[in-house]
Design an enzyme around this catalytic site. Structure first.
Site, short mmCIF file in Angstrom:
data_model
loop_
_atom_site.label_atom_id
_atom_site.label_comp_id
_atom_site.label_asym_id
_atom_site.label_seq_id
_atom_site.Cartn_x
_atom_site.Cartn_y
_atom_site.Cartn_z
N VAL A 152 -0.92 50.83 -26.75
CA VAL A 152 -0.58 51.59 -27.97
C VAL A 152 0.90 51.93 -27.90
CG1 VAL A 152 -1.00 53.70 -29.29
CG2 VAL A 152 -2.91 52.56 -28.14
N THR A 161 10.80 52.64 -35.67
CA THR A 161 10.34 51.26 -35.46
C THR A 161 11.15 50.64 -34.34
OG1 THR A 161 10.13 49.06 -36.41
CG2 THR A 161 11.84 50.46 -37.35
N THR A 214 6.89 46.81 -38.57
CA THR A 214 6.22 48.11 -38.75
C THR A 214 6.75 48.77 -40.01
OG1 THR A 214 5.92 48.40 -36.41
CG2 THR A 214 6.16 50.43 -37.69
N1 ASP Z 1 7.05 50.56 -32.70
C1 ASP Z 1 5.96 49.62 -32.82
C2 ASP Z 1 5.20 49.59 -31.54
O1 ASP Z 1 5.79 49.61 -30.49
C3 ASP Z 1 6.40 48.23 -33.15
C4 ASP Z 1 7.45 48.10 -34.22
O2 ASP Z 1 8.03 49.06 -34.65
O3 ASP Z 1 7.69 46.98 -34.63
O4 ASP Z 1 3.99 49.48 -31.58
#
Ligand code: ASP
Length: 352
Positions: free
Chosen positions: A245, A267, A216
């Protein structure tokens, strides 16, 4: 001299100093992330490492150029995130992970700390730059959040570039999906229409499915007017189902900005960040407890997130120029830059 007049003079001196500080142009500053997770030296070739460092440097330099020209914090956030969305190494835009049904479902959010205006989108499948769509929701609609085909339709309506689903396809994310579904004993969907045929040759390291599922992207910025903004863009997590989501487009969880406190982009495994309202909690510690930014991000990421077994990290900035990051994973792709300085880029835990 009477005590009262001494007090009066002191007050005048303090007020004048404070005014001088706010009247002077602010030194702009930026913090960026490209995802946190099991990112270790042992699983990285020099070629891959260079690719990530170059991507972070390119994005932070572009954001700096926007701020140098007097652009707003939100402009800088959007510019940097668009570049990262176009970079297939990161899990956002082109290069996003696949959902279990073989689609890319993209989420993004942006928030302006000066006005508390915000835009967020989830499950976007045809808009090339989800962060630009989040910005359009913020600036060109009276809403804060749009999802699914309606969000893509709004993007087309305001003239944002639409692309076929195969635009987001990358071989290594597809292989990561196959691997994950096989491990779960789930069926693998057919390759998406328009995707290139499966390669006969072995993938280069940069194309290989990586061990960590994250990637992300997010950015927080302070502009020379003293305003801050935050933005985040993601494909979510590999093999997600049921239109899941995560935290990225949830204001207060993965993204938040207020000039009263700080701007944060997160993230990690989104479910934990939503439950703790990570971004807003950090800002509340700064606003109501008067905590220094680094102490606030460490409190939430190292203590509160760890306590519920959540994994990931955050970046944050305050209107007075404090910059911070904190993560409880082995690595986080990250970068910092202040006006007149050089980008500081890090990947592994032991880097400054
Ligand atoms: N936080 C993001 C989600 O859960 C994924 C990520 O940060 O890699 O959709």
């Amino acid at each position: 001299m009477k005590l009262e007049s001494l007090r009066g003079m002191l007050l005048l001196a303090v007020t004048t100093a404070a005014h001088a500080q706010t009247a002077a142009p602010h030194r702009w500053a930026i913090v960026l992330h490209g995802g946190a997770g099991v990112i270790e030296r042992s699983s990285m070739t020099p070629e891959a490492e260079q690719g990530y460092r170059d991507g972070l440097r390119q994005a932070i330099t572009a954001a700096g150029a926007v701020l140098d020209k007097g652009g707003s914090a939100a402009d800088a956030v959007e510019a940097a995130i668009e570049l990262l969305e176009d970079n297939p190494l990161f899990n956002a835009g082109r290069g996003a992970v696949f959902a279990a049904d073989g689609t890319n479902q993209l989420d993004a959010a942006i928030m302006d700390g000066a006005t508390l205006k915000a835009g967020a989108v989830a499950d976007v499948q045809h808009t090339r730059h989800p962060i630009a769509l989040a910005r359009a929701v913020m600036d060109r609609s009276s809403n804060v959040m749009m999802i699914g085909p309606g969000a893509d339709a709004f993007a087309a309506h305001v003239g944002l570039e639409q692309v076929p689903a195969s635009f987001f396809f990358t071989e290594r994310r597809w292989e990561a999906l196959e691997k994950q579904l096989k491990a779960e004993g789930q069926p693998v969907p057919p390759r998406p229409a328009g995707a290139p045929p499966a390669p006969a040759h072995a993938l280069s390291f940069l194309e290989q499915p990586d061990a960590h599922k994250f990637g992300t992207v997010g950015m927080v910025a302070l502009d020379e007017r003293g305003n801050i903004a935050a933005g985040t863009s993601t494909g979510g997590v590999t093999a997600k189902r049921w239109n899941r989501v995560g935290d990225s487009p949830i204001l207060g969880a993965g993204t938040y900005a207020s000039n009263q406190s700080c701007a944060v982009s997160a993230t990690g495994t989104g479910e934990y960040f939503i439950r703790l309202t990570v971004a807003r909690t950090i800002c509340a510690l700064v606003q109501y407890r008067g905590m220094p930014l680094q102490a606030a991000v460490d409190d939430v990421v190292q203590k509160q997130l760890g306590a519920i077994h959540g994994d990931g990290g955050v970046i944050a900035i305050t209107p007075d120029g404090q910059m911070a990051w904190s993560f409880n994973t082995p690595g986080m792709f990250r970068a910092k830059l202040q006006q007149g300085g050089q980008p500081q880029i890090g990947i592994y835990r032991d880097e400054p």
